[in-house]
Design a protein around this motif. Structure first.
Motif, short mmCIF file in Angstrom:
data_model
loop_
_atom_site.label_atom_id
_atom_site.label_comp_id
_atom_site.label_asym_id
_atom_site.label_seq_id
_atom_site.Cartn_x
_atom_site.Cartn_y
_atom_site.Cartn_z
N ASN A 62 -6.70 3.72 -1.88
CA ASN A 62 -7.71 3.05 -1.07
C ASN A 62 -9.02 2.85 -1.84
O ASN A 62 -9.67 1.81 -1.72
CB ASN A 62 -7.98 3.83 0.22
N ASP B 144 -3.16 8.72 -1.26
CA ASP B 144 -3.61 7.66 -0.35
C ASP B 144 -5.06 7.28 -0.66
O ASP B 144 -5.42 6.10 -0.74
CB ASP B 144 -3.47 8.18 1.09
N HIS C 29 0.82 -1.22 0.00
CA HIS C 29 0.00 0.00 0.00
C HIS C 29 0.86 1.28 0.00
O HIS C 29 0.74 2.08 -0.93
CB HIS C 29 -1.01 -0.02 1.15
N HIS D 175 3.90 6.59 5.68
CA HIS D 175 2.71 7.32 6.14
C HIS D 175 1.83 6.57 7.14
O HIS D 175 1.06 7.19 7.86
CB HIS D 175 1.87 7.86 4.97
N ASP D 176 1.94 5.25 7.20
CA ASP D 176 1.11 4.50 8.16
C ASP D 176 1.88 3.92 9.34
O ASP D 176 1.29 3.23 10.17
CB ASP D 176 0.36 3.37 7.43
#
Ligand code: ZN
Length: 184
Positions: free
Chosen positions: A130, A126, A39, A65-66
């Motif tokens: 998604n 993002d 991702h 980012h996560d």
């Protein structure tokens, strides 16, 4: 401050190694068992291919980012390895974990217009990934829930617009494609 292209690439690969290790036990939702790291890699790829982004802070921030939101990673750890600008960006795109899921989603809509240009670019990419995953790697959700997710993503992106017309156009095209596939 990263100066040479070699230095930038070295930091990008370091971020990939770091994030892959942090996310090693996680999979994406859906039954395809896709490793989570795919991702953030895809978000960084969308930023370069569809957003013409070459700012290393945004690209390294995309890869990471996560990690604060979803893994045991401290701000200091990221700051030490990748610098303060990268931590600030990752924090800007991370949800407040003290809020419940519904409040987090609402907060994303409310805070979107107040975000920095770097965070806006990252968030749009993002959301592109998604939304696309709703048909690429469909989660085990009802059709309604998937459509609601796309609606919510559009509401967030509404507040992020004005930073990157090309990337925003790619978001709109992705939404149109996904809505079409969901309805058929
Ligand atoms: Zn993400």
């Amino acid at each position: 401050m990263l100066t040479s292209q070699t230095e930038v690439l070295a930091q990008v690969f370091k971020a990939l190694d770091f994030a892959a290790d942090k996310h090693k036990k996680q999979k994406r939702k859906g039954k395809n068992e896709i490793p989570f790291i795919n991702h953030p890699i895809m978000v960084a790829q969308v930023l370069t291919e569809h957003g013409d982004i070459d700012d290393p802070v945004i690209l390294i921030g995309a890869i990471l980012h996560d990690v604060i939101e979803d893994t045991e990673t401290s701000n200091e750890e990221i700051a030490g390895m990748f610098g303060q600008e990268v931590v600030d960006l990752v924090l800007e795109v991370s949800d407040d974990k003290s809020l419940c899921k519904a409040d987090r989603k609402e907060q994303q809509v409310i805070t979107a217009p107040t975000r920095s240009d770097r965070a806006k670019n990252l968030k749009i990419a993002d959301k592109i990934c998604n939304v696309l995953d709703m048909v690429r790697f469909p989660p085990d959700w009802s059709l309604n829930r998937k459509i609601e997710y796309v609606d919510w993503s559009e509401a967030v992106v509404q507040g992020l617009r004005g930073v990157n017309p090309k990337l925003e156009k790619h978001f709109d095209e992705t939404v149109a494609y996904v809505r079409n596939r969901l309805q058929s």
